[in-house]
Scaffold this motif. Structure first.
Motif, mmCIF file in Angstrom:
data_model
loop_
_atom_site.group_PDB
_atom_site.id
_atom_site.type_symbol
_atom_site.label_atom_id
_atom_site.label_comp_id
_atom_site.label_asym_id
_atom_site.label_seq_id
_atom_site.Cartn_x
_atom_site.Cartn_y
_atom_site.Cartn_z
ATOM 1 N N SER A 50 -5.917 -1.657 21.701
ATOM 2 C CA SER A 50 -4.577 -1.080 21.634
ATOM 3 C C SER A 50 -3.544 -2.179 21.806
ATOM 4 C CB SER A 50 -4.376 -0.021 22.726
ATOM 5 O OG SER A 50 -5.248 1.062 22.553
ATOM 6 N N CYS A 51 -2.394 -1.969 21.216
ATOM 7 C CA CYS A 51 -1.295 -2.931 21.329
ATOM 8 C C CYS A 51 -0.005 -2.136 21.409
ATOM 9 C CB CYS A 51 -1.289 -3.869 20.129
ATOM 10 S SG CYS A 51 0.104 -5.005 20.070
ATOM 11 N N ALA A 52 0.807 -2.467 22.393
ATOM 12 C CA ALA A 52 2.060 -1.749 22.589
ATOM 13 C C ALA A 52 3.231 -2.715 22.512
ATOM 14 C CB ALA A 52 2.052 -1.042 23.935
ATOM 15 N N ALA A 53 4.227 -2.323 21.771
ATOM 16 C CA ALA A 53 5.476 -3.089 21.710
ATOM 17 C C ALA A 53 6.453 -2.481 22.693
ATOM 18 C CB ALA A 53 6.049 -3.052 20.305
ATOM 19 N N SER A 54 7.148 -3.332 23.415
ATOM 20 C CA SER A 54 8.075 -2.827 24.428
ATOM 21 C C SER A 54 9.423 -3.507 24.317
ATOM 22 C CB SER A 54 7.486 -3.049 25.822
ATOM 23 O OG SER A 54 7.289 -4.422 26.058
ATOM 24 N N GLY A 55 10.435 -2.843 24.882
ATOM 25 C CA GLY A 55 11.784 -3.372 24.840
ATOM 26 C C GLY A 55 12.726 -2.389 24.167
ATOM 27 N N SER A 56 13.952 -2.816 23.953
ATOM 28 C CA SER A 56 14.954 -1.967 23.298
ATOM 29 C C SER A 56 14.781 -2.083 21.782
ATOM 30 C CB SER A 56 16.354 -2.392 23.729
ATOM 31 O OG SER A 56 16.514 -2.228 25.124
ATOM 32 N N LEU A 115 4.641 -7.772 22.824
ATOM 33 C CA LEU A 115 3.411 -7.116 22.389
ATOM 34 C C LEU A 115 2.327 -7.381 23.413
ATOM 35 C CD1 LEU A 115 3.266 -8.073 18.605
ATOM 36 C CD2 LEU A 115 4.061 -5.917 19.607
ATOM 37 N N VAL A 116 1.694 -6.332 23.877
ATOM 38 C CA VAL A 116 0.632 -6.475 24.866
ATOM 39 C C VAL A 116 -0.594 -5.716 24.387
ATOM 40 C CG1 VAL A 116 -0.091 -6.062 27.236
ATOM 41 C CG2 VAL A 116 2.284 -6.724 26.749
ATOM 42 N N GLU A 117 -1.724 -6.452 24.280
ATOM 43 C CA GLU A 117 -2.974 -5.835 23.844
ATOM 44 C C GLU A 117 -3.814 -5.425 25.040
ATOM 45 O OE1 GLU A 117 -2.598 -9.366 20.790
ATOM 46 O OE2 GLU A 117 -2.446 -9.142 22.965
ATOM 47 N N SER A 118 -4.717 -4.510 24.786
ATOM 48 C CA SER A 118 -5.706 -4.115 25.784
ATOM 49 C C SER A 118 -6.933 -3.581 25.055
ATOM 50 C CB SER A 118 -5.144 -3.043 26.719
ATOM 51 O OG SER A 118 -4.788 -1.890 25.992
ATOM 52 N N GLY A 119 -8.030 -3.523 25.788
ATOM 53 C CA GLY A 119 -9.216 -2.870 25.238
ATOM 54 C C GLY A 119 -10.349 -3.789 24.841
ATOM 55 N N GLY A 120 -10.183 -5.092 24.956
ATOM 56 C CA GLY A 120 -11.286 -5.984 24.622
ATOM 57 C C GLY A 120 -12.378 -5.922 25.670
ATOM 58 N N GLY A 121 -13.444 -6.657 25.419
ATOM 59 C CA GLY A 121 -14.534 -6.698 26.380
ATOM 60 C C GLY A 121 -15.835 -7.075 25.737
ATOM 61 N N LEU A 122 -16.900 -6.834 26.481
ATOM 62 C CA LEU A 122 -18.256 -7.137 26.033
ATOM 63 C C LEU A 122 -18.925 -5.851 25.581
ATOM 64 C CD1 LEU A 122 -20.762 -9.021 25.839
ATOM 65 C CD2 LEU A 122 -21.204 -8.467 28.248
ATOM 66 N N VAL A 123 -19.539 -5.909 24.419
ATOM 67 C CA VAL A 123 -20.218 -4.734 23.879
ATOM 68 C C VAL A 123 -21.500 -5.184 23.194
ATOM 69 C CG1 VAL A 123 -18.949 -4.802 21.688
ATOM 70 C CG2 VAL A 123 -19.896 -2.626 22.504
ATOM 71 N N GLN A 124 -22.489 -4.333 23.198
ATOM 72 C CA GLN A 124 -23.748 -4.670 22.532
ATOM 73 C C GLN A 124 -23.622 -4.474 21.018
ATOM 74 O OE1 GLN A 124 -26.854 -2.299 24.338
ATOM 75 N NE2 GLN A 124 -27.116 -3.779 26.004
ATOM 76 N N PRO A 125 -24.447 -5.183 20.262
ATOM 77 C CA PRO A 125 -24.449 -4.965 18.807
ATOM 78 C C PRO A 125 -24.660 -3.492 18.474
ATOM 79 C CG PRO A 125 -25.701 -6.925 19.346
ATOM 80 C CD PRO A 125 -25.351 -6.276 20.659
ATOM 81 N N GLY A 126 -23.861 -3.013 17.516
ATOM 82 C CA GLY A 126 -23.912 -1.609 17.155
ATOM 83 C C GLY A 126 -22.957 -0.739 17.939
ATOM 84 N N GLY A 127 -22.344 -1.314 18.965
ATOM 85 C CA GLY A 127 -21.439 -0.564 19.805
ATOM 86 C C GLY A 127 -20.034 -0.477 19.234
ATOM 87 N N SER A 128 -19.152 0.120 20.029
ATOM 88 C CA SER A 128 -17.776 0.364 19.608
ATOM 89 C C SER A 128 -16.796 -0.102 20.673
ATOM 90 C CB SER A 128 -17.547 1.858 19.358
ATOM 91 O OG SER A 128 -18.373 2.338 18.327
ATOM 92 N N LEU A 129 -15.623 -0.476 20.213
ATOM 93 C CA LEU A 129 -14.510 -0.796 21.091
ATOM 94 C C LEU A 129 -13.236 -0.301 20.432
ATOM 95 C CD1 LEU A 129 -15.009 -4.488 22.345
ATOM 96 C CD2 LEU A 129 -15.034 -2.424 23.751
ATOM 97 N N ARG A 130 -12.278 0.027 21.268
ATOM 98 C CA ARG A 130 -10.958 0.419 20.762
ATOM 99 C C ARG A 130 -9.921 -0.516 21.357
ATOM 100 N NH1 ARG A 130 -8.531 4.737 18.286
ATOM 101 N NH2 ARG A 130 -6.367 5.191 18.847
#
Length: 122
Positions: free
Chosen positions: A21-27, A4-19
Motif C-alpha cells: 500500500s502507498c498513501a499520499a498525504s498533505g494538502s 508518499l509512504v509505502e507499507s506491506g513489504g516483508g518476507l514471503v515463501q514462493p507462491g505466496g502473496s503480499l499486498r
C-alpha cells in the motif's frame, strides 16, 4: 517530508502473496498517475504497474496476471496485490505519483516513496 509512504513489504515463501500500500498525504488537490516500480541492487529500476486517475492500468509483461494495481482516489492511496510470488520478484518496491497541491494547482509534482523490501524465499 516525503508525501508518499509505502507499507506491506516483508518476507514471503514462493507462491505466496503480499499486498503493498502507498498513501499520499498533505494538502492535496489531486493525485494523477500512480505506479509501482521495483529495483534490485545492481539493476535499473523497472516499472511493475501503472494506474491512471480514471482507473486504467498497465502492467509489465513479467507480471503475467499475478499482480493487481488499484487505487482509492478519495483516500489518495494505491495498492499492489501480488500473488504467486517467485524469488525473482525479490526487490525494493517503490510507489510513484504525480501530485497537484492545493497551494498551486497549476503544476504537477512527482514523488517517490521511500521503498519497501519484498523478499521471496523459502
Amino acid at each position: 517530508q516525503v508525501p508518499l509512504v509505502e507499507s506491506g513489504g516483508g518476507l514471503v515463501q514462493p507462491g505466496g502473496s503480499l499486498r503493498l500500500s502507498c498513501a499520499a498525504s498533505g494538502s492535496i488537490f489531486s493525485v494523477n498517475d500512480m505506479g509501482w516500480y521495483r529495483q534490485v541492487p545492481g539493476k535499473q529500476r523497472e516499472v511493475v504497474a501503472l494506474i491512471a486517475r480514471d482507473g486504467s492500468t498497465e502492467y509489465e509483461d513479467f507480471v503475467n496476471g499475478r499482480f493487481t494495481i488499484s487505487r482509492d482516489n478519495a483516500r489518495n492511496t494505491v495498492a499492489l496485490q501480488m500473488n504467486s510470488l517467485t524469488p525473482e520478484d525479490t526487490a525494493v518496491y517503490c510507489c510513484h505519483a504525480g501530485i497537484v497541491w492545493d497551494s498551486d494547482k497549476r503544476y504537477e509534482h512527482f514523488y517517490w516513496g521511500q521503498g519497501t523490501q519484498v523478499t521471496v524465499s523459502s
